[in-house]
Design a protein around this motif. Structure first.
Motif, PDB file in Angstrom:
ATOM      1  N   VAL A 127       0.852  -1.191   0.000  1.00  0.00           N
ATOM      2  CA  VAL A 127       0.000   0.000   0.000  1.00  0.00           C
ATOM      3  C   VAL A 127       0.888   1.241   0.000  1.00  0.00           C
ATOM      4  O   VAL A 127       1.875   1.316   0.743  1.00  0.00           O
ATOM      5  CB  VAL A 127      -0.926   0.016   1.230  1.00  0.00           C
ATOM      6  N   SER A 128       0.524   2.221  -0.838  1.00  0.00           N
ATOM      7  CA  SER A 128       1.284   3.464  -0.923  1.00  0.00           C
ATOM      8  C   SER A 128       0.308   4.625  -1.040  1.00  0.00           C
ATOM      9  O   SER A 128       0.111   5.188  -2.110  1.00  0.00           O
ATOM     10  CB  SER A 128       2.245   3.432  -2.120  1.00  0.00           C
ATOM     11  N   ILE A 129      -0.309   4.988   0.077  1.00  0.00           N
ATOM     12  CA  ILE A 129      -1.260   6.095   0.089  1.00  0.00           C
ATOM     13  C   ILE A 129      -0.524   7.390   0.420  1.00  0.00           C
ATOM     14  O   ILE A 129       0.600   7.359   0.938  1.00  0.00           O
ATOM     15  CB  ILE A 129      -2.396   5.836   1.103  1.00  0.00           C
ATOM     16  N   PRO A 130      -1.110   8.554   0.128  1.00  0.00           N
ATOM     17  CA  PRO A 130      -0.423   9.823   0.409  1.00  0.00           C
ATOM     18  C   PRO A 130      -0.011   9.994   1.866  1.00  0.00           C
ATOM     19  O   PRO A 130       1.012  10.617   2.153  1.00  0.00           O
ATOM     20  CB  PRO A 130      -1.461  10.880  -0.007  1.00  0.00           C
ATOM     21  N   TYR A 131      -0.797   9.456   2.798  1.00  0.00           N
ATOM     22  CA  TYR A 131      -0.446   9.620   4.211  1.00  0.00           C
ATOM     23  C   TYR A 131       0.908   8.966   4.511  1.00  0.00           C
ATOM     24  O   TYR A 131       1.711   9.502   5.280  1.00  0.00           O
ATOM     25  CB  TYR A 131      -1.530   9.011   5.094  1.00  0.00           C
ATOM     26  N   LEU A 132       1.190   7.812   3.912  1.00  0.00           N
ATOM     27  CA  LEU A 132       2.481   7.154   4.107  1.00  0.00           C
ATOM     28  C   LEU A 132       3.600   7.910   3.412  1.00  0.00           C
ATOM     29  O   LEU A 132       4.708   8.027   3.930  1.00  0.00           O
ATOM     30  CB  LEU A 132       2.414   5.714   3.590  1.00  0.00           C
ATOM     31  N   GLN A 133       3.302   8.445   2.203  1.00  0.00           N
ATOM     32  CA  GLN A 133       4.334   9.170   1.466  1.00  0.00           C
ATOM     33  C   GLN A 133       4.700  10.480   2.152  1.00  0.00           C
ATOM     34  O   GLN A 133       5.839  10.951   2.030  1.00  0.00           O
ATOM     35  CB  GLN A 133       3.844   9.424   0.042  1.00  0.00           C
ATOM     36  N   ASN A 134       3.730  11.074   2.849  1.00  0.00           N
ATOM     37  CA  ASN A 134       3.969  12.348   3.543  1.00  0.00           C
ATOM     38  C   ASN A 134       4.133  12.144   5.050  1.00  0.00           C
ATOM     39  O   ASN A 134       3.791  13.028   5.835  1.00  0.00           O
ATOM     40  CB  ASN A 134       2.821  13.325   3.270  1.00  0.00           C
ATOM     41  N   TRP A 135       4.601  10.995   5.447  1.00  0.00           N
ATOM     42  CA  TRP A 135       4.783  10.688   6.875  1.00  0.00           C
ATOM     43  C   TRP A 135       5.769  11.667   7.492  1.00  0.00           C
ATOM     44  O   TRP A 135       6.868  11.872   7.002  1.00  0.00           O
ATOM     45  CB  TRP A 135       5.298   9.269   7.015  1.00  0.00           C
ATOM     46  N   ILE A 136       5.348  12.304   8.599  1.00  0.00           N
ATOM     47  CA  ILE A 136       6.183  13.302   9.272  1.00  0.00           C
ATOM     48  C   ILE A 136       6.280  12.917  10.745  1.00  0.00           C
ATOM     49  O   ILE A 136       5.261  12.831  11.437  1.00  0.00           O
ATOM     50  CB  ILE A 136       5.593  14.716   9.135  1.00  0.00           C
ATOM     51  N   TYR A 137       7.491  12.651  11.205  1.00  0.00           N
ATOM     52  CA  TYR A 137       7.715  12.337  12.616  1.00  0.00           C
ATOM     53  C   TYR A 137       7.874  13.641  13.390  1.00  0.00           C
ATOM     54  O   TYR A 137       8.512  14.567  12.910  1.00  0.00           O
ATOM     55  CB  TYR A 137       8.986  11.496  12.745  1.00  0.00           C
ATOM     56  N   PRO A 138       7.209  13.818  14.562  1.00  0.00           N
ATOM     57  CA  PRO A 138       6.467  12.801  15.334  1.00  0.00           C
ATOM     58  C   PRO A 138       4.942  12.936  15.234  1.00  0.00           C
ATOM     59  O   PRO A 138       4.233  12.320  16.006  1.00  0.00           O
ATOM     60  CB  PRO A 138       6.940  13.101  16.751  1.00  0.00           C
ATOM     61  N   SER A 139       4.436  13.793  14.310  1.00  0.00           N
ATOM     62  CA  SER A 139       2.985  14.030  14.278  1.00  0.00           C
ATOM     63  C   SER A 139       2.213  12.858  13.678  1.00  0.00           C
ATOM     64  O   SER A 139       1.058  12.621  14.038  1.00  0.00           O
ATOM     65  CB  SER A 139       2.705  15.307  13.477  1.00  0.00           C
ATOM     66  N   SER A 140       2.809  12.102  12.756  1.00  0.00           N
ATOM     67  CA  SER A 140       2.108  10.977  12.133  1.00  0.00           C
ATOM     68  C   SER A 140       2.025   9.806  13.104  1.00  0.00           C
ATOM     69  O   SER A 140       2.933   9.587  13.917  1.00  0.00           O
ATOM     70  CB  SER A 140       2.830  10.546  10.853  1.00  0.00           C
ATOM     71  N   ASN A 141       0.934   9.029  13.030  1.00  0.00           N
ATOM     72  CA  ASN A 141       0.735   7.922  13.956  1.00  0.00           C
ATOM     73  C   ASN A 141      -0.124   6.854  13.308  1.00  0.00           C
ATOM     74  O   ASN A 141      -0.678   7.038  12.206  1.00  0.00           O
ATOM     75  CB  ASN A 141       0.091   8.416  15.253  1.00  0.00           C
ATOM     76  N   LEU A 142      -0.275   5.714  13.986  1.00  0.00           N
ATOM     77  CA  LEU A 142      -0.996   4.564  13.444  1.00  0.00           C
ATOM     78  C   LEU A 142      -2.505   4.786  13.442  1.00  0.00           C
ATOM     79  O   LEU A 142      -3.210   4.257  12.569  1.00  0.00           O
ATOM     80  CB  LEU A 142      -0.650   3.312  14.250  1.00  0.00           C
TER      81      LEU A 142
END
Length: 405
Positions: A127-142
């Motif tokens: 899976v390659s959705i925009p949320y994964l491509q724009n993952w930003i640590y530490p704001s992104s989460n599961l």
């Protein structure tokens, strides 16, 4: 030994505490400073999405390396054509998580196939959705990732059912997959989780529960197809704009970082120059105190000896013109005079030997005796000089308040 998967919230907490606290060869390959954050992410995910359960399994990289990782295995709910379905997925937490995004796969059973040319799922299930491509640590989460998966798959389901016969006992909003443990494997050049055996017919938007003939994409409603394409186009446009905006901001941040580094370098140079100037000023102040002290001594001497030259210069005793002010000065004067006199005598003896006026053995005896005397006088002069320096420093310290500015 890999612990068994948890079945409730308390068991999940105990399971994560057990696997993340392991040390040695069986330890999970996550850095110590991120293990607590990984635990919190998984607990939040299981709270909002109970169908996703944390486990440990073997993951195979593209280069053939295998590693034991944490995963969230289960289903994410979607709503398609006003019917709720459950899409089986596996969320792998890679070694660099959470600084890098997890690796997400759809996990079809043997009765399901992956939709061809899906915009966000490749044929291997990655899976390659925009949320994964724009993952930003530490704001992104599961938690947000699971919601985004439900939203994206709800607009365009990635799986189809291969079953052609309806099952009256199946309800579409029921999960079709067991949550038993398994290990991941690799195939076709892509790291893939293994396929599990379902106990019920798979929940597919193209199965008997959806009211659409299985595997017939042409039978989709034209309006739904048009709507899905428009949404996908909008998502791609927004994604492209976000990428351009991100690149622009990253370039600006790089410029600011460069300017910050330049300013820090200049600040260090200024601080270094300021320290050198302060050290030099302290040295000049000390030198000024010495000059003032010596000036005072010379002026006092001139006042005392000013009247001695009037009317009696022809009767001045040169040897008594300068008088030592203390015992140390007198001793230094005597030692210095003896040292210089011995230098003159040795020079005269060398001339006498060269001219033949003195035997060489007598010359050696005299030089040996004179050298011994010269050594003792020089040693005494060195000790006197050290004592005078100490006395001078003490005197400067006593006079320092008088010349302080």
């Amino acid at each position: 030994m890999v612990p068994s998967p948890p079945s409730n919230h308390l068991a999940i907490q105990q399971f994560l505490a057990s696997v993340l606290s392991q040390r040695g060869p069986s330890a999970l390959p996550y850095s110590e400073d991120t293990k607590w954050l990984i635990r919190q992410h998984l607990l939040s995910l299981t709270t909002t999405s109970p169908s996703l359960e944390p486990k440990t399994a073997t993951f195979t990289h593209n280069d053939g390396r295998t590693v034991n990782l944490l995963q969230a295995d289960g289903t994410v709910p979607i709503t398609f054509a006003s019917v709720t379905y459950n899409i089986p997925v596996i969320i792998w937490l890679v070694e660099s998580y959470p600084r890098h995004p997890p690796c997400v796969y759809v996990n079809p059973t043997r009765d399901m196939i992956i939709k061809r040319s899906h915009p966000f799922v490749n044929p291997s299930g990655l899976v390659s959705i925009p949320y994964l491509q724009n993952w930003i640590y530490p704001s992104s989460n599961l938690v947000d990732l699971a919601r985004e998966l439900s939203s994206v798959f709800g607009r365009d389901p990635p799986l189809f059912s291969q079953r052609t016969s309806p099952n009256p006992n199946y309800h579409p909003n029921q999960s079709s997959f067991e949550s038993g443990g398994h290990t991941g494997g690799g195939g076709g050049g892509y790291p893939r989780p293994s396929v599990r055996t379902p106990q019920h017919p798979p929940p597919s938007p193209y199965g008997s529960g959806g009211g659409v003939v299985a595997g017939k994409v042409e039978a989709e409603d034209a309006a739904e197809v048009y709507k899905s394409k428009v949404i996908n186009m909008l998502v791609e446009n927004v994604h492209g704009d976000m990428l351009r905006f991100r690149k622009t901001r990253e370039a600006e941040m790089e410029n600011w970082f460069s300017a910050q580094a330049l300013l820090r370098g200049r600040e260090e140079e200024v601080n270094k120059g300021l320290k050198e100037m302060r050290d030099k000023m302290e040295g000049l102040e000390l030198h000024l105190q010495v000059v003032l002290m010596n000036t005072e001594v010379l002026e006092a001497w001139v006042r005392e000896n000013k009247g001695k030259l009037k009317g009696g210069s022809e009767h001045i005793d040169v040897d008594n013109t300068f008088e030592c002010v203390d015992v140390l000065s007198k001793q230094m004067l005597e030692c210095t005079a003896v040292d210089m006199a011995i230098e003159d005598v040795v020079y005269s003896l060398e001339k006498a030997v060269q001219e033949g006026a003195m035997p060489f053995d007598q010359y050696l005896r005299n030089v040996r005796w004179l050298s011994r005397e010269q050594f003792f006088n020089r040693a005494t002069a060195a000790k006197v000089r050290a004592a005078q320096m100490q006395a001078q420093v003490a005197g400067m310290a006593a006079r320092a308040p008088r010349y302080a500015t």
